[in-house]
Scaffold this motif. Structure first.
Motif, PDB file in Angstrom:
ATOM      1  N   PHE A 311       0.841  -1.480   0.242  1.00  0.00           N
ATOM      2  CA  PHE A 311      -0.035   0.025  -0.054  1.00  0.00           C
ATOM      3  C   PHE A 311       0.923   1.276   0.140  1.00  0.00           C
ATOM      4  O   PHE A 311       1.354   1.706   1.108  1.00  0.00           O
ATOM      5  N   LYS A 312       1.386   1.630  -1.293  1.00  0.00           N
ATOM      6  CA  LYS A 312       2.266   2.763  -1.556  1.00  0.00           C
ATOM      7  C   LYS A 312       2.100   4.000  -0.722  1.00  0.00           C
ATOM      8  O   LYS A 312       2.878   4.709  -0.424  1.00  0.00           O
ATOM      9  N   VAL A 313       0.611   4.501  -0.438  1.00  0.00           N
ATOM     10  CA  VAL A 313       0.248   5.712   0.020  1.00  0.00           C
ATOM     11  C   VAL A 313       1.060   5.778   1.210  1.00  0.00           C
ATOM     12  O   VAL A 313       1.703   6.701   1.804  1.00  0.00           O
ATOM     13  N   MET A 358     -11.971  -5.056   6.457  1.00  0.00           N
ATOM     14  CA  MET A 358     -12.793  -5.702   7.017  1.00  0.00           C
ATOM     15  C   MET A 358     -12.462  -7.174   7.090  1.00  0.00           C
ATOM     16  O   MET A 358     -11.617  -7.605   6.245  1.00  0.00           O
ATOM     17  N   TRP A 359     -12.830  -7.809   8.302  1.00  0.00           N
ATOM     18  CA  TRP A 359     -12.481  -9.448   8.279  1.00  0.00           C
ATOM     19  C   TRP A 359     -13.727 -10.020   8.270  1.00  0.00           C
ATOM     20  O   TRP A 359     -14.679 -10.009   8.722  1.00  0.00           O
ATOM     21  N   ARG A 360     -13.857 -10.994   7.142  1.00  0.00           N
ATOM     22  CA  ARG A 360     -14.990 -11.612   6.728  1.00  0.00           C
ATOM     23  C   ARG A 360     -15.028 -13.014   7.424  1.00  0.00           C
ATOM     24  O   ARG A 360     -13.980 -13.227   8.173  1.00  0.00           O
ATOM     25  N   GLY A 367     -11.096  -5.521   1.435  1.00  0.00           N
ATOM     26  CA  GLY A 367     -11.181  -4.004   1.101  1.00  0.00           C
ATOM     27  C   GLY A 367      -9.955  -3.602   0.379  1.00  0.00           C
ATOM     28  O   GLY A 367      -8.741  -4.629   0.282  1.00  0.00           O
ATOM     29  N   PRO A 368      -9.671  -2.767  -0.092  1.00  0.00           N
ATOM     30  CA  PRO A 368      -8.487  -2.166  -0.758  1.00  0.00           C
ATOM     31  C   PRO A 368      -7.364  -2.543  -0.281  1.00  0.00           C
ATOM     32  O   PRO A 368      -6.035  -2.757  -0.544  1.00  0.00           O
ATOM     33  N   LEU A 369      -7.069  -1.860   0.921  1.00  0.00           N
ATOM     34  CA  LEU A 369      -6.023  -1.712   1.900  1.00  0.00           C
ATOM     35  C   LEU A 369      -5.602  -3.593   2.040  1.00  0.00           C
ATOM     36  O   LEU A 369      -4.258  -3.617   1.855  1.00  0.00           O
ATOM     37  N   ALA A 370      -6.522  -4.299   2.370  1.00  0.00           N
ATOM     38  CA  ALA A 370      -6.013  -5.696   2.760  1.00  0.00           C
ATOM     39  C   ALA A 370      -5.489  -6.281   1.363  1.00  0.00           C
ATOM     40  O   ALA A 370      -4.604  -7.303   1.356  1.00  0.00           O
ATOM     41  N   ASN A 371      -6.048  -5.811   0.273  1.00  0.00           N
ATOM     42  CA  ASN A 371      -5.673  -6.441  -1.062  1.00  0.00           C
ATOM     43  C   ASN A 371      -4.205  -6.046  -1.258  1.00  0.00           C
ATOM     44  O   ASN A 371      -3.359  -6.936  -1.973  1.00  0.00           O
ATOM     45  N   ARG A 377       0.005  -9.623   6.626  1.00  0.00           N
ATOM     46  CA  ARG A 377       0.205  -8.216   7.269  1.00  0.00           C
ATOM     47  C   ARG A 377      -1.398  -7.947   7.859  1.00  0.00           C
ATOM     48  O   ARG A 377      -1.405  -7.429   8.747  1.00  0.00           O
ATOM     49  N   THR A 378      -2.345  -8.340   7.047  1.00  0.00           N
ATOM     50  CA  THR A 378      -3.713  -8.224   7.411  1.00  0.00           C
ATOM     51  C   THR A 378      -3.830  -8.942   8.791  1.00  0.00           C
ATOM     52  O   THR A 378      -4.728  -8.213   9.610  1.00  0.00           O
TER      53      THR A 378
END
Length: 590
Positions: A311-313, A358-360, A367-371, A377-378
């Motif tokens: 997640f480069k940001v 989100m944890w399913r 979600g985008p961050l998890a991807n 890391r998630t």
């Protein structure tokens, strides 16, 4: 029999049945029940049902009565008919059969009703405050306020404090807000100031050897109004103690404040042993220096899980050592709809958004961050925050000194949206170790961050050898349910250290002597170590009355524009008055 009443409207009981009595009060409600007229008569003490029938000589006058007319009623106490008792009224088993009515004061058409709790525009309520104060809830709040002040006073005296009254007309001093100035007629061109707080006077009382002082002090600050601060004036439980450390102040005041809360909490739990939370820790965990500890959410630094991630940001931000990523847990918030709603809320607060994971089912992040950061890391973030499937986490990144306030707002919003806040309790805490100074971006200078009269931790040596922005002070606040309800400190009683403290903030010794001459002189003649605090009476009453607006616990408050709509203040004055004060107006051009 007394001219106006033999009993109050809250006094009659079954034991009074058969008595001829006299009541006076306001016609709270008038009801016509098929020929019988019922008048609920109200005074400060309560309500009594009165009834008159067409055979009574008083019936003709009773038909003319309207809401809020003031009347005197003579009659006989009788038991209410079976099935008509009102268990919500202390007088609910009896009624008065009316023999005679006298109108003591008619009422015109009401701009707002007294009966009922319906909301009315603030402008109407403040302009007709005398009517507003007749309403049951507000009337009771004012009585509760008086009882709370009585309790404070009694507890302080039992704790060995002595009550003194300090002057209202004093000298202007920089204490963090604008002064209200009062021109002197006798000394042209000079002004008194209304005290922002009795700070200098209470310290001078310690110089005078009185040891333990308190008062319920009126304070005046020319600040912009807001819901949790009344415009113009407020009251505080002000106190000071000699020969004390910070621990001594805590030991003296914790039982007083706890006791007041327990007495008026109506059975709601109150913190028994208050936690001590350092200022920096409070900002990191809760995003505020007045945390609502009823909210169980605690923020955590999760920077390591994003450093060098996909997640480069965030990864680029973390290349700067000052930046961090904070996570706010969201138990039960793991749905796309909820996460998107929180993201939209953040954008409404002027932020670019609010990142989330989100944890399913099965504990897999989504979600985008998890991807972008991957499952390992998630999972590490989930484990650090103690979350499970169906939960979410929200992320704020950048320089913590710039984002902590928003992070705190997000924590509060999550707590409210997820129904995590237990509204039926009072959580109290000491916030300690405030920084002595802060950097004033507007003036590009070091400034006092709290109370300029506080003792720096480390004393004069710290002032002479440390970076001012690293110095902590013996300053402390009391936080309760998201409000600051008290503030205080151990005082800087050494003249040399006092001058040095003010020099760092840009005030020379001459300025100290000019602005604080009385106290500075007193320090030259044997100053005891001393400290104290001031608790906000208005905010404490507001919390205990279960409201979030100080106007609901104050007799005659101003509106949001600092105007007294009832008395018409502020108002213009005559040219004669201005001439006596040697004042000429220089009004802004429209």
């Amino acid at each position: 029999m007394h001219r106006y009443r033999s009993h109050t409207c809250g006094a009659l009981r079954e034991a009074d049945i058969g008595q001829e009595i006299r009541l006076s009060g306001w016609c709270h409600r008038i009801r016509d029940h098929g020929g019988l007229l019922f008048i609920d008569l109200r005074d400060h003490y309560g309500m009594t049902q009165c009834v008159v029938d067409p055979d009574s000589k008083a019936f003709g006058l009773a038909e003319k009565l309207r809401a809020e007319w003031v009347v005197k009623i003579d009659g006989k106490v009788r038991r209410r008919p079976e099935g008509t008792d009102n268990p919500e009224l202390p007088t609910g088993t009896v009624e008065i059969f009316i023999n005679e009515i006298e109108v003591l004061g008619e009422a015109g058409e009401l701009p707002m009703p007294v009966f009922g709790d319906q909301e009315y525009p603030e402008e109407i309520r403040l302009k007709y405050r005398f009517l507003d104060l007749r309403r049951e809830k507000l009337h009771q709040n004012i009585m509760t306020r008086g009882a709370i002040v009585d309790s404070m006073r009694l507890r302080m005296k039992k704790a060995g404090f002595f009550e003194f009254q300090t002057p209202i007309l004093t000298a202007s001093s920089p204490e963090g807000a604008r002064d209200f100035l009062v021109p002197s007629r006798i000394h042209p061109g000079k002004f008194y100031a209304l005290p922002q707080a009795p700070q200098q006077y209470k310290q001078l009382l310690m110089m005078s050897g009185f040891d333990r002082y308190f008062q319920i002090a009126p304070c005046f600050r020319d600040e912009d109004p807001r819901a949790d601060r009344l415009p113009g004036e407020f009251y505080q439980l002000d106190l000071e103690m000699s020969f004390v450390t910070q621990e001594d102040v805590f030991a003296a005041m914790e039982p007083v404040i706890t006791g007041v809360f327990e007495e008026f909490a109506n059975g709601k739990p109150v913190t028994k042993k208050w936690p001590r939370i350092p200022f920096a820790e409070s900002l990191r965990k809760y995003g505020t220096d007045k945390p609502d500890l009823r909210n169980p959410l605690v923020m955590q630094d999760v920077s390591e899980h994003f450093r060098g991630s996909g997640f480069k940001v965030f990864a680029r931000m973390l290349e700067d050592a000052t930046n961090q990523v904070w996570a706010i847990p969201g138990p039960g918030g793991g749905s796309r709809a909820f996460c998107d709603r929180m993201n939209s809320w953040a954008q409404g607060e002027g932020q670019p958004g609010l990142g989330y994971i989100m944890w399913r089912e099965g504990g897999e992040g989504a979600g985008p961050l998890a991807n972008n950061i991957g499952p390992e890391r998630t999972a590490a973030i989930r484990d650090q925050l103690g979350l499970k499937e169906g939960d979410a986490a929200f992320f704020v990144a950048g320089d913590p000194s710039k984002f902590w306030k928003f992070a705190g707002l997000a924590r509060t919003k999550l707590g409210e949206e997820l129904n995590l806040i237990d509204k039926d309790r009072f959580e109290l805490a000491w916030i300690v170790d405030f920084p002595m100074y802060e950097y004033n971006e507007e003036d590009k200078k070091v400034d006092f961050s709290h109370n300029p009269f506080s003792m720096p931790q480390g004393g004069l040596e710290a002032l002479e050898t440390q970076d001012p922005l690293t110095i902590k002070a013996f300053q402390y606040d009391i936080a309760c349910n998201g409000y600051e309800i008290a503030s205080g400190g151990i005082r800087n009683h050494r003249p040399q250290a006092m001058v040095k403290a003010f020099e760092i903030a840009g005030y020379g010794e001459e300025t100290v002597i000019e602005r604080f001459g009385g106290m500075y002189r007193a320090f030259q003649y044997g100053a005891p170590p001393h400290g104290g605090m001031a608790a906000g009476v208005d905010r404490i009453v507001m919390l205990l009355c279960g409201t979030n607006n100080l106007r609901e616990i104050s007799l005659f408050p101003m509106n949001q524009r600092a105007e007294d709509l009832l008395m018409g203040a502020p108002s213009e004055v005559s040219l004669k008055q201005l001439r006596e004060l040697h004042i000429r107006l220089n009004l802004p051009q429209n």
